[in-house]
Design an enzyme around this catalytic site. Structure first.
Site, PDB file in Angstrom:
ATOM      1  N   HIS A  34      19.535  22.407  61.327  1.00  8.58           N
ATOM      2  CA  HIS A  34      18.430  23.340  61.107  1.00  8.58           C
ATOM      3  C   HIS A  34      17.678  23.623  62.408  1.00  8.58           C
ATOM      4  O   HIS A  34      17.243  24.734  62.658  1.00  8.58           O
ATOM      5  CB  HIS A  34      17.452  22.766  60.073  1.00  8.58           C
ATOM      6  CG  HIS A  34      18.022  22.764  58.689  1.00  8.58           C
ATOM      7  ND1 HIS A  34      17.538  23.531  57.666  1.00  8.58           N
ATOM      8  CD2 HIS A  34      19.073  22.078  58.163  1.00  8.58           C
ATOM      9  CE1 HIS A  34      18.249  23.337  56.575  1.00  8.58           C
ATOM     10  NE2 HIS A  34      19.184  22.446  56.847  1.00  8.58           N
ATOM     11  N   ASP A 131      11.634  27.792  58.047  1.00 11.68           N
ATOM     12  CA  ASP A 131      12.968  27.455  57.562  1.00 11.68           C
ATOM     13  C   ASP A 131      12.987  27.613  56.042  1.00 11.68           C
ATOM     14  O   ASP A 131      11.983  27.374  55.370  1.00 11.68           O
ATOM     15  CB  ASP A 131      13.238  25.990  57.946  1.00 11.68           C
ATOM     16  CG  ASP A 131      14.648  25.550  57.633  1.00 11.68           C
ATOM     17  OD1 ASP A 131      15.489  25.586  58.537  1.00 11.68           O
ATOM     18  OD2 ASP A 131      14.914  25.165  56.475  1.00 11.68           O
ATOM     19  N   VAL A 365      28.377  15.366  72.070  1.00 10.82           N
ATOM     20  CA  VAL A 365      29.073  16.152  73.095  1.00 10.82           C
ATOM     21  C   VAL A 365      28.452  17.550  73.107  1.00 10.82           C
ATOM     22  O   VAL A 365      27.821  17.951  72.132  1.00 10.82           O
ATOM     23  CB  VAL A 365      30.590  16.278  72.810  1.00 10.82           C
ATOM     24  CG1 VAL A 365      31.263  14.926  72.728  1.00 10.82           C
ATOM     25  CG2 VAL A 365      30.858  17.082  71.551  1.00 10.82           C
ATOM     26  N   GLN A 367      29.058  20.641  72.232  1.00  7.78           N
ATOM     27  CA  GLN A 367      30.130  21.262  71.435  1.00  7.78           C
ATOM     28  C   GLN A 367      30.432  22.689  71.865  1.00  7.78           C
ATOM     29  O   GLN A 367      31.584  23.120  71.840  1.00  7.78           O
ATOM     30  CB  GLN A 367      29.744  21.226  69.950  1.00  7.78           C
ATOM     31  CG  GLN A 367      30.808  21.836  69.050  1.00  7.78           C
ATOM     32  CD  GLN A 367      30.556  21.577  67.587  1.00  7.78           C
ATOM     33  OE1 GLN A 367      30.506  20.417  67.164  1.00  7.78           O
ATOM     34  NE2 GLN A 367      30.416  22.623  66.801  1.00  7.78           N
ATOM     35  N   TRP A 385      27.516  25.653  59.259  1.00  9.51           N
ATOM     36  CA  TRP A 385      27.430  27.047  59.687  1.00  9.51           C
ATOM     37  C   TRP A 385      27.304  27.194  61.201  1.00  9.51           C
ATOM     38  O   TRP A 385      27.860  28.113  61.807  1.00  9.51           O
ATOM     39  CB  TRP A 385      26.293  27.780  58.973  1.00  9.51           C
ATOM     40  CG  TRP A 385      26.275  29.241  59.305  1.00  9.51           C
ATOM     41  CD1 TRP A 385      25.291  29.926  59.925  1.00  9.51           C
ATOM     42  CD2 TRP A 385      27.329  30.188  59.052  1.00  9.51           C
ATOM     43  NE1 TRP A 385      25.643  31.255  60.079  1.00  9.51           N
ATOM     44  CE2 TRP A 385      26.894  31.442  59.556  1.00  9.51           C
ATOM     45  CE3 TRP A 385      28.601  30.112  58.462  1.00  9.51           C
ATOM     46  CZ2 TRP A 385      27.680  32.599  59.477  1.00  9.51           C
ATOM     47  CZ3 TRP A 385      29.383  31.264  58.394  1.00  9.51           C
ATOM     48  CH2 TRP A 385      28.921  32.484  58.903  1.00  9.51           C
ATOM     49  N   SER A 387      28.598  25.318  63.482  1.00  9.74           N
ATOM     50  CA  SER A 387      29.934  25.108  64.054  1.00  9.74           C
ATOM     51  C   SER A 387      30.821  26.322  63.825  1.00  9.74           C
ATOM     52  O   SER A 387      31.593  26.720  64.702  1.00  9.74           O
ATOM     53  CB  SER A 387      30.582  23.871  63.435  1.00  9.74           C
ATOM     54  OG  SER A 387      29.858  22.722  63.816  1.00  9.74           O
ATOM     55  N   ASP A 406      26.394  23.526  51.547  1.00  8.11           N
ATOM     56  CA  ASP A 406      26.790  24.935  51.621  1.00  8.11           C
ATOM     57  C   ASP A 406      28.210  25.132  52.161  1.00  8.11           C
ATOM     58  O   ASP A 406      28.664  26.257  52.327  1.00  8.11           O
ATOM     59  CB  ASP A 406      25.799  25.676  52.535  1.00  8.11           C
ATOM     60  CG  ASP A 406      25.683  25.025  53.915  1.00  8.11           C
ATOM     61  OD1 ASP A 406      26.317  23.973  54.158  1.00  8.11           O
ATOM     62  OD2 ASP A 406      24.956  25.573  54.773  1.00  8.11           O
TER      63      ASP A 406
HETATM   64  O1  LIG Z   1      28.167  15.919  69.201  1.00 11.50           O
HETATM   65  C1  LIG Z   1      27.715  16.970  68.756  1.00 11.50           C
HETATM   66  C2  LIG Z   1      27.544  17.210  67.368  1.00 11.50           C
HETATM   67  C3  LIG Z   1      27.040  18.421  66.975  1.00 11.50           C
HETATM   68  N1  LIG Z   1      26.686  19.365  67.880  1.00 11.50           N
HETATM   69  C4  LIG Z   1      26.093  20.631  67.444  1.00 11.50           C
HETATM   70  O2  LIG Z   1      25.376  20.400  66.246  1.00 11.50           O
HETATM   71  C5  LIG Z   1      25.494  21.518  65.393  1.00 11.50           C
HETATM   72  C6  LIG Z   1      26.043  21.065  64.077  1.00 11.50           C
HETATM   73  O3  LIG Z   1      25.676  21.988  63.131  1.00 11.50           O
HETATM   74  P1  LIG Z   1      26.573  22.334  61.869  1.00 11.50           P
HETATM   75  O4  LIG Z   1      27.945  22.634  62.255  1.00 11.50           O
HETATM   76  O5  LIG Z   1      25.869  23.432  61.121  1.00 11.50           O
HETATM   77  O6  LIG Z   1      26.645  20.982  61.058  1.00 11.50           O
HETATM   78  P2  LIG Z   1      25.534  20.002  60.425  1.00 11.50           P
HETATM   79  O7  LIG Z   1      24.757  19.369  61.460  1.00 11.50           O
HETATM   80  O8  LIG Z   1      26.271  19.156  59.485  1.00 11.50           O
HETATM   81  O9  LIG Z   1      24.607  21.057  59.638  1.00 11.50           O
HETATM   82  C7  LIG Z   1      23.887  21.049  58.453  1.00 11.50           C
HETATM   83  O10 LIG Z   1      23.188  22.310  58.499  1.00 11.50           O
HETATM   84  C8  LIG Z   1      24.022  23.467  58.509  1.00 11.50           C
HETATM   85  C9  LIG Z   1      23.148  24.677  58.659  1.00 11.50           C
HETATM   86  O11 LIG Z   1      22.357  24.790  57.520  1.00 11.50           O
HETATM   87  C10 LIG Z   1      24.849  23.514  57.252  1.00 11.50           C
HETATM   88  O12 LIG Z   1      25.710  24.641  57.248  1.00 11.50           O
HETATM   89  C11 LIG Z   1      25.650  22.236  57.141  1.00 11.50           C
HETATM   90  O13 LIG Z   1      26.369  22.250  55.925  1.00 11.50           O
HETATM   91  C12 LIG Z   1      24.717  21.045  57.182  1.00 11.50           C
HETATM   92  O14 LIG Z   1      25.459  19.831  57.076  1.00 11.50           O
HETATM   93  C13 LIG Z   1      26.402  22.503  66.087  1.00 11.50           C
HETATM   94  O15 LIG Z   1      25.617  23.491  66.716  1.00 11.50           O
HETATM   95  C14 LIG Z   1      27.121  21.677  67.132  1.00 11.50           C
HETATM   96  O16 LIG Z   1      27.461  22.429  68.253  1.00 11.50           O
HETATM   97  C15 LIG Z   1      26.870  19.140  69.214  1.00 11.50           C
HETATM   98  O17 LIG Z   1      26.589  20.009  70.057  1.00 11.50           O
HETATM   99  N2  LIG Z   1      27.368  17.938  69.616  1.00 11.50           N
END
Ligand SMILES: O=c1ccn([C@@H]2O[C@H](COP(=O)(O)OP(=O)(O)O[C@H]3O[C@H](CO)[C@@H](O)[C@H](O)[C@H]3O)[C@@H](O)[C@H]2O)c(=O)[nH]1
Length: 487
Positions: A34, A131, A365, A367, A385, A387, A406
């Site tokens: 978020h 949010d 990392v 990402q 979302w 990712s 989601d």
């Molecule tokens: O080592 C890491 C791990 C994560 N990320 C970043 O963290 C974010 C991860 O976000 P997301 O892919 O949305 O996963 P979650 O953290 O699991 O997000 C939660 O929030 C999202 C947005 O609401 C929802 O879609 C997911 O289902 C929910 O689990 C991304 O930008 C990644 O690039 C990094 O840069 N490095």
């Protein structure tokens, strides 16, 4: 990186008769999934003629969040920080609940403190952006108490927004037992019963109560900004904006894909500082030694740990695939605070057998840097979302394995846009075998159609945010509606 130092001051730097810039007060929620889109959006605004304040809930749920806030304020010293000290909250009333859901509840129950905090902002706030998890609390405060416009920055896809908006309407027309069946969202799609967050089937759960209250209230917001772009979700965006989903729904601005302009430097470590934390060295240096398109990136986001048994199957699958891999491994729920030893988790001998070919890390990392690296040919992902938008932006084919929330709704977007394969029968309830994982990884790595589609989606994403593109225009439209601050 955009330079907030270039932002005009509300006072002396403005021409004598020029109106003061608008002052946006952001009220983000908890969880890196978020928080990241909020900081990305805020960084994007840095080039615009706006003043920005960010309400920062204290304490944060995780070290990763605390570090991210610190990075934001260090990168953009002109952004004002408004501390929001949460009221005491008795978590024991919700045994076993997810820490982020509890935090959302705690934020919601402290929301009455926000009115005076926002009212005291200098220069005077001209609008609030919050949010969706806080919508039913923050919208009335902004609009009724403070007489300010209130926008939502929606952190999932437009298709999920259509579900959030339509779900209360669906329930009102449903039978008394309120058990969720297929949900036919007008103009968007028919979601099979297995796709919405499964917890919605329990009307008494805290998540369901928040989801319905927020869903009913977002229709009263002044607009909803979504981290998506027109070419990725044309139907959902058209249906939302034409009132097909909910008549009279506020304008939806597709402003994505949002990208990072803040480097994570604090405590969680940047990707190049984590030498030794990963089995096999620094991820970015290691990627630099791999052939183009040869590496599978494996990461399931910040929220959900994977069971030990399933981790062992994923390890077997990656080993059997014969592909190179970079695996961000997580066994706990709260961002990154994971004390398990890699060797214990992965099983004795695994790391030795894949030396040179695979790298496993428990560290944060970068990402986006990983996904932009030419060595990466596939992302095996939980379909969070952020990712998915990153994979779309950088043209990386996906193999999606939704885990919760989601993510099955998001998987429909990946599958229909064609840049990834969704294994619909893979879930976290039943064990997926290493043999099947290995087969699918190999299959998608060699799928030229998906690769071509991913390249096309990436081109469309770049066009959307470029000057004159659909997301760029939406952002300008949103900004044009903001009123100047009245000091
Ligand atoms: O080592 C890491 C791990 C994560 N990320 C970043 O963290 C974010 C991860 O976000 P997301 O892919 O949305 O996963 P979650 O953290 O699991 O997000 C939660 O929030 C999202 C947005 O609401 C929802 O879609 C997911 O289902 C929910 O689990 C991304 O930008 C990644 O690039 C990094 O840069 N490095």
């Amino acid at each position: 990186m955009a330079d907030l130092a270039a932002m005009p001051n509300s006072g002396e730097q403005q021409g004598r008769d020029a109106p003061a810039p608008p002052h946006l007060v952001f009220v983000p929620s908890a969880g890196m999934g978020h928080l990241l889109p909020f900081t990305r959006f805020i960084a994007d605004l840095a080039n615009e003629n706006v003043e920005i304040s960010v309400v920062t809930a204290l304490p944060t749920v995780s070290a990763a969040e605390a570090a991210h806030f610190a990075d934001l304020f260090a990168a953009f010293p002109r952004i004002r920080r408004i501390d929001f000290n949460l009221l005491p909250f008795d978590e024991s009333a919700f045994p076993g609940a997810d820490p982020f859901l509890l935090r959302w509840e705690s934020l919601r129950r402290s929301a009455q403190l926000l009115g005076p905090l926002i009212a005291a902002a200098v220069p005077r706030a001209s609008a609030v952006v919050t949010d969706v998890t806080l919508a039913s609390q923050v919208i009335p405060i902004a609009k009724d108490e403070l007489n300010l416009p209130c926008h939502i920055l929606f952190i999932s896809c437009a298709t999920m927004l259509s579900l959030v908006a339509y779900f209360p309407v669906y329930l009102d027309g449903a039978k008394a037992d309120h058990l969720v069946g297929d949900v036919d969202i007008p103009g968007v799609l028919r979601l099979p019963v297995s796709s919405p967050p499964q917890v919605l089937r329990n009307p008494d759960s805290l998540f369901t109560k928040q989801f319905i209250a927020n869903g009913r209230t977002i229709a009263k917001s002044d607009g909803i900004l979504v981290n998506t772009f027109r070419a990725l979700e044309p139907e959902a965006l058209s249906a939302l904006n034409s009132g097909k989903v909910v008549p009279g729904f506020p304008p939806v601005y597709a402003v994505g894909p949002l990208k990072s302009s803040i480097t994570m430097t604090t405590s969680t470590g940047s990707s190049d500082k984590d030498e030794g934390a990963a089995a096999g060295g620094s991820p970015m240096a290691w990627l630099g030694e791999q052939p183009a398109g040869s590496v599978v990136y494996v990461a399931f986001g910040n929220r959900h740990g994977v069971s030990l048994e399933q981790i062992r199957e994923i390890a077997a699958g990656l080993e059997a695939s014969g592909c190179g891999f970079l695996w961000v491994l997580k066994t706990t729920v709260v961002d990154r605070e994971d004390t398990a030893e890699l060797e214990d988790v992965l099983g004795r001998g695994f790391l030795g057998r894949v030396t040179g070919r695979g790298l496993v890390t428990k560290e944060w990392v970068d990402q986006e840097a990983v996904l932009q690296h030419p060595a990466v040919g596939l992302y095996l992902s939980h379909a969070g979302w952020n990712s998915v938008t990153e994979s779309a932006a950088y043209g990386v084919p996906m193999l999606v394995w939704p885990t919760a929330g989601d993510q099955r709704v998001i998987a429909t977007v990946v599958a229909s846009a064609g840049f990834g394969l969704w294994m619909e029968h893979w879930d976290w309830e039943s064990l997926v075998s290493g043999a099947e994982i290995g087969e699918k990884v190999k299959e998608v790595m060699g799928n030229e159609g998906i690769k071509a589609r991913a390249a096309k989606v990436s081109e469309e994403a770049a066009k959307a945010v470029a000057e004159g593109g659909s997301s760029h225009r939406s952002m300008q439209e949103f900004l044009a509606k903001l009123k100047p601050s009245t000091t």
